[in-house]
Write a protein that holds these residues in place. Structure first.
Motif, PDB file in Angstrom:
ATOM      1  N   GLY B 324     -36.239 -35.330 -18.062  1.00 49.89           N
ATOM      2  CA  GLY B 324     -37.338 -35.921 -17.650  1.00 49.89           C
ATOM      3  C   GLY B 324     -38.444 -35.408 -18.734  1.00 49.89           C
ATOM      4  N   LYS B 325     -38.304 -34.512 -19.356  1.00 50.44           N
ATOM      5  CA  LYS B 325     -39.198 -34.020 -20.572  1.00 50.44           C
ATOM      6  C   LYS B 325     -39.407 -35.100 -21.542  1.00 50.44           C
ATOM      7  CE  LYS B 325     -40.299 -29.792 -18.782  1.00 50.44           C
ATOM      8  NZ  LYS B 325     -41.505 -29.464 -18.424  1.00 50.44           N
ATOM      9  N   SER B 327     -40.510 -37.817 -21.836  1.00 46.48           N
ATOM     10  CA  SER B 327     -40.174 -39.275 -21.868  1.00 46.48           C
ATOM     11  C   SER B 327     -41.272 -40.188 -21.944  1.00 46.48           C
ATOM     12  CB  SER B 327     -39.334 -39.577 -20.484  1.00 46.48           C
ATOM     13  OG  SER B 327     -38.172 -38.776 -20.328  1.00 46.48           O
ATOM     14  N   SER B 329     -43.571 -43.309 -23.113  1.00 40.27           N
ATOM     15  CA  SER B 329     -43.215 -44.777 -22.797  1.00 40.27           C
ATOM     16  C   SER B 329     -43.261 -45.205 -24.354  1.00 40.27           C
ATOM     17  CB  SER B 329     -44.116 -45.743 -22.231  1.00 40.27           C
ATOM     18  OG  SER B 329     -45.380 -45.799 -22.894  1.00 40.27           O
ATOM     19  N   TYR B 483     -47.650 -35.580 -21.805  1.00 39.31           N
ATOM     20  CA  TYR B 483     -46.860 -36.169 -20.623  1.00 39.31           C
ATOM     21  C   TYR B 483     -46.024 -35.011 -19.790  1.00 39.31           C
ATOM     22  CZ  TYR B 483     -42.948 -38.729 -18.699  1.00 39.31           C
ATOM     23  OH  TYR B 483     -41.921 -39.164 -17.816  1.00 39.31           O
ATOM     24  N   ASN B 484     -45.583 -33.870 -20.642  1.00 36.15           N
ATOM     25  CA  ASN B 484     -44.927 -32.924 -19.827  1.00 36.15           C
ATOM     26  C   ASN B 484     -45.818 -32.434 -18.685  1.00 36.15           C
ATOM     27  OD1 ASN B 484     -42.617 -33.627 -21.011  1.00 36.15           O
ATOM     28  ND2 ASN B 484     -43.034 -32.040 -22.917  1.00 36.15           N
ATOM     29  N   ASP B 486     -48.426 -33.725 -17.276  1.00 40.29           N
ATOM     30  CA  ASP B 486     -48.974 -34.510 -16.097  1.00 40.29           C
ATOM     31  C   ASP B 486     -47.786 -35.160 -15.431  1.00 40.29           C
ATOM     32  OD1 ASP B 486     -51.402 -34.362 -17.443  1.00 40.29           O
ATOM     33  OD2 ASP B 486     -51.244 -36.447 -18.437  1.00 40.29           O
ATOM     34  N   ASN B 487     -46.507 -35.227 -15.876  1.00 38.08           N
ATOM     35  CA  ASN B 487     -45.516 -35.774 -15.196  1.00 38.08           C
ATOM     36  C   ASN B 487     -44.208 -34.754 -14.785  1.00 38.08           C
ATOM     37  OD1 ASN B 487     -46.422 -38.438 -15.452  1.00 38.08           O
ATOM     38  ND2 ASN B 487     -46.309 -38.027 -17.632  1.00 38.08           N
ATOM     39  N   THR B 488     -44.195 -33.590 -15.468  1.00 36.98           N
ATOM     40  CA  THR B 488     -43.049 -32.669 -15.100  1.00 36.98           C
ATOM     41  C   THR B 488     -43.642 -31.461 -14.594  1.00 36.98           C
ATOM     42  OG1 THR B 488     -42.769 -31.745 -17.321  1.00 36.98           O
ATOM     43  CG2 THR B 488     -41.700 -33.872 -16.930  1.00 36.98           C
TER      44      THR B 488
END
Lengths: 255, 662
Positions: B324-325, B327, B329, B483-484, B486-488
């Motif tokens: 998941g890291k 990733s 878009s 991204y990492n 905010d999302n992981t």
């Protein structure tokens, strides 16, 4: 025929201040013939060593004229004098002046080596000199391994290796015991007799001076008198030297 | 007058002699302190603030600096005591006992040691700030701040305290062997050396040969001890070679009577010179070796700052999506790549399974990516070594014989089909924390089916001009980090570490790092090189000074026989040439051999660093030639003045900056 001629030789040592001037030599005139064995004597501070240093070109600050074999050394540069000294003069010093890092044989050949002479010449003359002064057995030893007498004989060998026109000796027996002194002086006498070498020697020692043909006495920078041996026995000449020394005076240490 | 008062008077009278020794010691301590302060500065060693390549470049020079400090202080102390030996002899003649001499040695040397340490630390405090400031001009040190810790002071005091105590202790012990006659003769006699003779020289050459041979044949980049041992053996070899050199030269001269006569004075002078200076010459050889060796490597790397990143990174920019890291878009990615200074040429992907300790690849995927035709047999696997060094690295990367596939059906053991040395992709940080294996389709699919969460995708981007990708790389890293975040979930609980592990691996970032570390490396090695050059000049000066009395007497005697100024210059120049140039030639030769053998493995090149080594060695030699001319000229003029072949006013002699007592 004179080999060494000195005219009106004077030397001053200047200290700080105008009045502080010491007159070491004062108008010396002197002539030495080829084949002579001459001693210069005098009390301490009389100017003997100064005179010898000037005659041999080591000291160049003086007034007057010094000629060796007709050549005036007063006009030579220091480097010319150095070469002249090495090739046409020989030196014997009180402290032998041998190089500690060389053997006696190597010490003897130094003037020829510096002159870049032929290898055969260097070897043959060195070996000849070694045997003349009976140094064969110690030739490969370093100066500090042999006696003072042997060192001085090596120094004399070095002084004559280039066949000099005149040999200067500064207190050659000053550091030696009486037996070694006698050997060294006999060596000088032999050299003078066999090879006709001209020798000018500064000495305190009346015994050493008695081997010479002529003795010059100086005091306070002036030539006082001279005596010649002529045909006298050495013992009689020795007594005469003592009488003259007593006449010109000097400290006990000068005898 | 009390004893203490007299010892102090002697100390005062010798102040000029002490001064150079004191200044050298203080300077060494000052530089050591500055290095140690930087070396232990917490900010400077923080990889998030200062590029690791930069701070890492300090390790070797500081190690060498420590070795140098020990050797230099020990040598300077020895040289200084040699000056004093004849004084001690005279004092003993006048009735001083060995016990009194020991007290003088203890008093004098303790005063010098204490004064040197205090001055060194004082000057070091100022100098280390200046040193830090200069470094900040050369490299990006982030928000690093200059700081001094108590540890820097204590470590420096302990380090030099131990050296001084050891050296003074040894000298006090040696006084038990003092003999008046020998002490008085000390300055006039050649060194009595236990190690001399032709066989010593031969043994030295054999040791040098063995160490050089071992370096060329068995060099192992992971085994630093091997290189240090070989270096030690080489230095012992150099020492023995120098010890026997004189006897060899004598033997050579004796073979020809003409040569023997021609070099009579040179040969005898060399005997003294080499006898006294073996340790000095060995020390200078070591300093030259280290400087040339390290400079050669650093200059080569900096010069090749473009070639090395290309070799180490087959793609311009690479990063890996896994767990998941990373990733981001495709839209985000294209926004970055489409608006950069250079257009994107290709975007390839490589799928893999991340089993933490192992990263598993499919043979067909690799073939598709790089156009190879690897085929892994059933029940087998290929070890993949991601190294740019190629086959020469073979001994350094062992082959794993078996690999266990842990499947729900049980353990399935695969056997090695060999090891592949290929830089298939950029060494992306989160892909390099494990071993890489290539398996066949059947095994890969079985593993993939059971590890769906561990499927990773390596994103490989190529641009038209990689040198214009700095902005793209920076934006991509920001996007990945955002991204990492905010999302992981954070793996490390530390944003900076997280960003570091999941960052891209690009040619441009390695290029910029190399450039920066190269600048720093060149600055440090030039600084160290200049210090070593200065140190070699000073130890040479010390060595020449110990022989000065003997030389003055010798030239005085030769002058009475009759010697021209040209001959004096030649006689001085001969042994000086050996003193000044022999260690340089030995050091440069050794450094080139060592650099060839190490760079062959480390960088798969031999001649590149070799030329740089020769270049640096040549420059170093040029400095030495200048120093030789200057020093020999001054020395000769003073010697000529001493024997009155040249007139130099006394005032000029006194005001000469180089300390020569004639």
């Amino acid at each position: 025929m004179p080999i060494l001629e000195v005219e009106s030789l004077s030397k001053e040592y200047k200290g700080k201040g105008k009045m502080n001037v010491f007159q070491a030599l004062n108008g010396i005139n002197l002539s030495v013939d080829s084949g002579e064995l001459v001693a210069i004597m005098g009390p301490s501070g009389s100017g003997k060593t100064t005179l010898l240093n000037i005659l041999s070109g080591i000291d160049t600050e003086y007034s007057g004229v010094v000629r060796i074999a007709g050549t005036s050394i007063s006009e030579m540069s220091k480097n010319e004098l150095a070469l002249f000294r090495r090739q046409r003069m020989g030196f014997v010093f009180q402290d032998y002046n041998l190089l500690d890092s060389l053997t006696l044989r190597e010490n003897i050949m130094v003037p020829m080596v510096l002159d870049d002479q032929e290898v055969e010449d260097i070897n043959s003359r060195t070996d000849e000199t070694l045997s003349l002064f009976d140094l064969g057995e110690v030739k490969d030893k370093y100066p500090y391994m042999v006696s003072g007498g042997q060192q001085q004989r090596a120094a004399i060998s070095r002084a004559i290796i280039n066949g000099p026109e005149v040999i200067f000796a500064d207190e050659p027996t000053g550091n030696l015991d009486s037996k070694s002194s006698s050997t060294v002086m006999k060596t000088f006498a032999k050299l003078n007799a066999l090879k006709g070498a001209t020798i000018v020697m500064v000495t305190h020692d009346p015994f050493a001076a008695s081997y010479c043909n002529r003795v010059l006495f100086i005091k306070d920078g002036k030539m006082l008198l001279e005596i010649t041996r002529e045909n006298k026995e050495r013992r009689a000449f020795f007594d005469r030297i003592l009488e003259n020394l007593a006449f010109i005076g000097g400290g006990e240490d000068d005898l | 007058m009390t004893f203490r008062r007299m010892a102090f008077q002697i100390f005062k009278a010798n102040l000029r002699r002490y001064l150079l020794f004191f200044l050298c010691s203080s300077f060494t301590i000052m530089v050591f302190f500055a290095f140690y302060s930087l070396y232990t500065n917490p900010d400077f060693n923080d990889p998030y603030q200062v590029n690791g390549m930069v701070s890492g470049n300090l390790y070797a020079p500081f190690l060498v600096m420590r070795v140098f400090a020990v050797l230099f202080i020990v040598y300077a102390q020895m040289a200084f005591l040699k000056f004093r030996k004849s004084d001690f002899g005279l004092l003993m003649v006048l009735g001083m006992t060995s016990h009194n001499i020991r007290k003088i040695i203890l008093l004098e040397n303790s005063m010098i040691a204490l004064a040197s340490i205090l001055t060194g630390l004082g000057a070091g405090t100022v100098f280390s700030g200046l040193f830090f400031f200069i470094i900040s001009l050369f490299v990006d040190i982030g928000n690093s701040a200059f700081s001094l810790t108590l540890d820097s002071y204590l470590y420096t005091i302990k380090f030099f305290g131990v050296i001084y105590i050891a050296v003074i202790g040894i000298h006090l012990l040696l006084t038990l062997r003092y003999n008046i006659v020998r002490l008085l003769q000390e300055s006039r006699t050649a060194e009595r050396s236990f190690l001399h003779g032709k066989f010593t020289g031969v043994f030295g050459v054999i040791l040098l040969g063995i160490s050089v041979f071992d370096m060329i044949i068995h060099y192992n980049p992971d085994d630093a001890r091997m290189m240090l041992i070989n270096l030690g053996v080489s230095m012992v070899g150099v020492y023995l070679l120098l010890s026997g050199l004189c006897d060899w030269m004598k033997l050579i001269f004796l073979r020809s009577t003409k040569a023997y006569h021609k070099h009579l004075m040179f040969s005898s002078d060399l005997n003294y010179t080499l006898g006294r200076s073996k340790i000095v010459l060995s020390l200078i050889t070591f300093l030259v070796f280290i400087t040339v060796f390290l400079s050669g490597i650093i200059f080569y790397i900096t010069w090749n700052a473009e070639a090395i990143p290309v070799k180490n990174n087959p793609y311009d920019i690479a990063y890996s999506e896994v767990f998941g890291k990373n990733s981001i878009s495709p839209k985000t990615l294209s926004e970055i790549t489409d608006h950069g200074a250079t257009p994107l040429l290709s975007h390839q992907k490589l799928e893999y399974i991340d089993l933490f300790n192992f990263k598993v690849f499919l043979d067909q995927n690799i073939n598709t990516l790089i156009g190879s035709d690897y085929h892994v047999e059933k029940d087998h696997f290929l070890n993949l070594a991601i190294v740019a060094q190629g086959e020469e690295w073979k001994n350094q990367r062992p082959e794993m014989p078996t690999f266990d596939l842990k499947l729900s059906s049980g353990k399935h053991t695969l056997y090695s089909q060999g090891i592949l040395f290929n830089m298939v992709f950029n060494p992306v940080p989160n892909l390099m924390n494990g071993l890489h294996v290539i398996v066949n389709e059947e095994d890969y699919m079985a593993l993939k089916a059971e590890n769906k969460n561990a499927i990773g995708n390596l994103q490989l981007l190529n641009f038209k001009d990689w040198k214009k990708t700095a902005d793209i790389d920076a934006k991509l890293n920001s996007a990945l980090a955002k991204y990492n975040k905010d999302n992981t979930e954070s793996w490390y609980g530390n944003e900076r570490q997280e960003a570091l592990v999941f960052s891209t691996k690009s040619r441009i970032s390695e290029y910029l790092q190399l450039k920066e570390s190269g600048r720093f490396g060149i600055f440090v090695i030039t600084f160290v090189g200049l210090i070593f050059f200065g140190a070699s000049c000073i130890v040479l000066h010390f060595s020449i000074q110990t022989d000065l009395e003997r030389e003055k007497i010798k030239f005085g005697k030769l002058n009475k026989i009759g010697i021209t100024s040209k001959e004096v210059a030649q006689m001085i120049g001969g042994p000086f040439k050996v003193l000044f140039f022999l260690p340089y030639i030995l050091g440069i030769a050794l450094a080139t051999v060592y650099i060839i053998s190490s760079s062959r493995f480390e960088m798969s090149v031999a001649l590149g660093p070799f030329w740089f080594c020769l270049l640096v060695g040549g420059a170093y030699l040029l400095f030495q030639v200048l120093f030789y001319y200057l020093y020999t000229r001054i020395y000769t003029r003073k010697m000529l003045a001493h024997i009155q072949l040249l007139k130099i006013p006394l005032t000029e002699q006194d005001s000469t900056p180089i300390y020569i007592e004639i």
